[in-house]
Enzyme design. Structure first.
Site, PDB file in Angstrom:
ATOM      1  CG  ASN A   4      -0.328  -0.181   2.522  1.00  0.00           C
ATOM      2  OD1 ASN A   4       0.646  -0.909   2.659  1.00  0.00           O
ATOM      3  ND2 ASN A   4      -0.864   0.469   3.536  1.00  0.00           N
ATOM      4  CG  ASN A   9      -6.423   0.848  11.449  1.00  0.00           C
ATOM      5  OD1 ASN A   9      -6.784   1.319  12.523  1.00  0.00           O
ATOM      6  ND2 ASN A   9      -6.516   1.520  10.318  1.00  0.00           N
ATOM      7  CG  ASP A  33       1.202  -3.402  10.852  1.00  0.00           C
ATOM      8  OD1 ASP A  33       1.564  -3.118   9.691  1.00  0.00           O
ATOM      9  OD2 ASP A  33       0.053  -3.172  11.279  1.00  0.00           O
ATOM     10  N   GLY A  61      -1.023   3.740  12.523  1.00  0.00           N
ATOM     11  CA  GLY A  61       0.285   3.118  12.301  1.00  0.00           C
ATOM     12  C   GLY A  61       1.296   3.594  13.318  1.00  0.00           C
TER      13      GLY A  61
END
Length: 445
Positions: free
Chosen positions: A94, A283, A310, A329
């Site tokens: 992304n 998330n 992440d 994030g």
């Protein structure tokens, strides 16, 4: 030609045991592991009193390049990774533009080849309308396919059931999924926008992106994967509610459905929003404290297979906006191993289990070629740790381009002193050698 490296007197943490031995590295590979090895003309690293781990393999990061380089670059974040003992990473699609074609995916690999200090791989992204491109992906030199099932990220939300079923049916590759149900999240967000308006605060994040949203999406992914016997890997499990979806009754190499837990879901809980606010907005959301304990228990009993980060940096200015505007994030990769070593100091996990979940398991799960273990003939991806030399997190020590960390001002009780990437001493005592870049990861599939 890389110089030979001899690591002496190391406590080697590998494959469920700790042994004291020397390790000789030659031509990028682990050449010999013995009690005593003659130095010859090798560069010697005396590891007396230190612990040698296989390099950490982080299977989920967001390094923001191309297109979002005001937040991070592959170069900046790979340096932070190496300083944290991470020798290999797998990066998400992304970016801008999203990596939804083979050409765009190849562009990212070219950037990695030129700038990454760590070994690298990049996921191919799936959308509602690029299945033909997805199916062209080479399983030997790409880590997997990434599907956002319920996370609206540009054109990457896959909510078309025909497309979803087609990818699970047709692809033989590992399919990694972000699982949160979009309809549930939207309904919750609408409710709290009416209630709080512009005064909303980060503590409502786990109420909006709640357990129901996670379980509904994860359950659907498991159901579809089982229907087609697909190879499913669910990323960043964040709730106790989802743990029944996973098994510890068969060896990892035989599992068709696997799962990871991220360091922040093990470390933080909903009570931390009061002091950290949007800095830990991510998330899936960090949730109530009982989930944190359940996730650690599931990690220890092997229902959860991998520890990842992440890692997802945003600028301080972006994070300083109101709740609705602040992006989700958290930057984590530099301190992920010190975080897990802190759990070791607290008696919550063994060193051997840390090596298993951060190095061995990712290598097994992704079928990596000669990575993830300290074995003769394997690539020399190694991390040397001093359990008695603390790591202080300050603005000066943070290496992320975004320049901040939720751990600023904190100390961990362990330090990474050396990181060797594919036989190259990339980091030693706060100094980098960037003369050799990391390698593209390959997979035995």
């Amino acid at each position: 030609m890389q110089r030979n490296i001899l690591i002496t007197n190391a406590q080697i943490v590998n494959e469920g045991q700790i042994i004291k031995a020397d390790v000789l590295i030659k031509d990028g590979l682990i050449y010999k592991i013995e009690k005593e090895i003659s130095a010859g003309n090798s560069q010697v690293i005396d590891a007396e009193g230190k612990y040698l781990f296989p390099g950490v393999i982080d299977d989920q990061v967001h390094f923001r390049e191309p297109g979002l380089t005001h937040k991070a670059t592959i170069h900046s974040e790979s340096r932070a990774a190496v300083a944290g003992g991470v020798t290999s990473f797998m990066e998400m699609p992304n970016t801008v533009p999203n990596a939804l074609t083979q050409e765009l995916l190849a562009d990212k690999y070219r950037i990695g080849e030129l700038t990454s200090l760590a070994n690298y791989s990049f996921f191919m992204g799936a959308s509602n309308d690029n299945m033909a491109e997805v199916l062209k992906t080479d399983p030997v030199n790409v880590c997997g396919i990434k599907i956002f099932m319920g996370s609206s990220t540009g054109n990457m939300l896959v909510d078309n059931e025909k497309t979803l079923s087609g990818i699970f049916r047709e692809s033989s590759m590992l399919i990694a999924t972000h699982c949160e149900d979009e309809a549930t999240i939207r309904a919750n967000a609408e409710k709290y926008k009416k209630q709080y308006g512009d005064t909303a605060f980060a503590a409502i994040h786990p109420i909006i992106r709640n357990e129901e949203a996670c379980l509904k999406s994860s359950s659907m992914a498991v159901e579809v994967a089982k229907a087609y016997n697909a190879r499913l890997h669910i990323l960043h499990i964040s709730t106790a509610d989802e743990l029944h979806l996973f098994t510890n009754q068969i060896p990892l190499a035989q599992k068709r459905i696997t799962a990871e837990v991220c360091v922040h879901h093990l470390w933080f809980d909903a009570g931390d929003y009061e002091t950290l606010g949007n800095l830990i907005k991510c998330n899936p959301a960090i949730k109530d404290i009982h989930h944190k304990k359940a996730l650690l228990d599931a990690l220890l009993d092997d229902r959860l297979d991998i520890i990842a980060t992440d890692h997802a940096p945003h600028t301080w200015e972006e994070k300083s906006q109101g709740y609705w505007q602040a992006p989700s994030g958290v930057p984590l990769i530099q301190y992920a191993l010190p975080m897990m070593l802190e759990f070791y100091h607290q008696g919550k996990i063994s060193l051997e289990k840390i090596a298993e979940k951060m190095s061995h398991a990712p290598a097994i799960c992704f079928q990596m070629d000669k990575r993830g273990f300290i074995r003769e003939g394997y690539w020399a991806d190694l991390t040397l740790v001093d359990l008695h030399n603390s790591t202080h997190v300050t603005k000066e020590t943070i290496l992320y381009r975004c320049g901040w960390s939720p751990f600023e001002g904190r100390s961990f009780r362990s330090a990474i002193t050396h990181t060797i990437v594919s036989g190259h001493l990339a980091y030693a005592n706060n100094n980098f050698d960037e003369s050799v870049k990391g390698q593209r990861l390959l997979f035995k599939r």
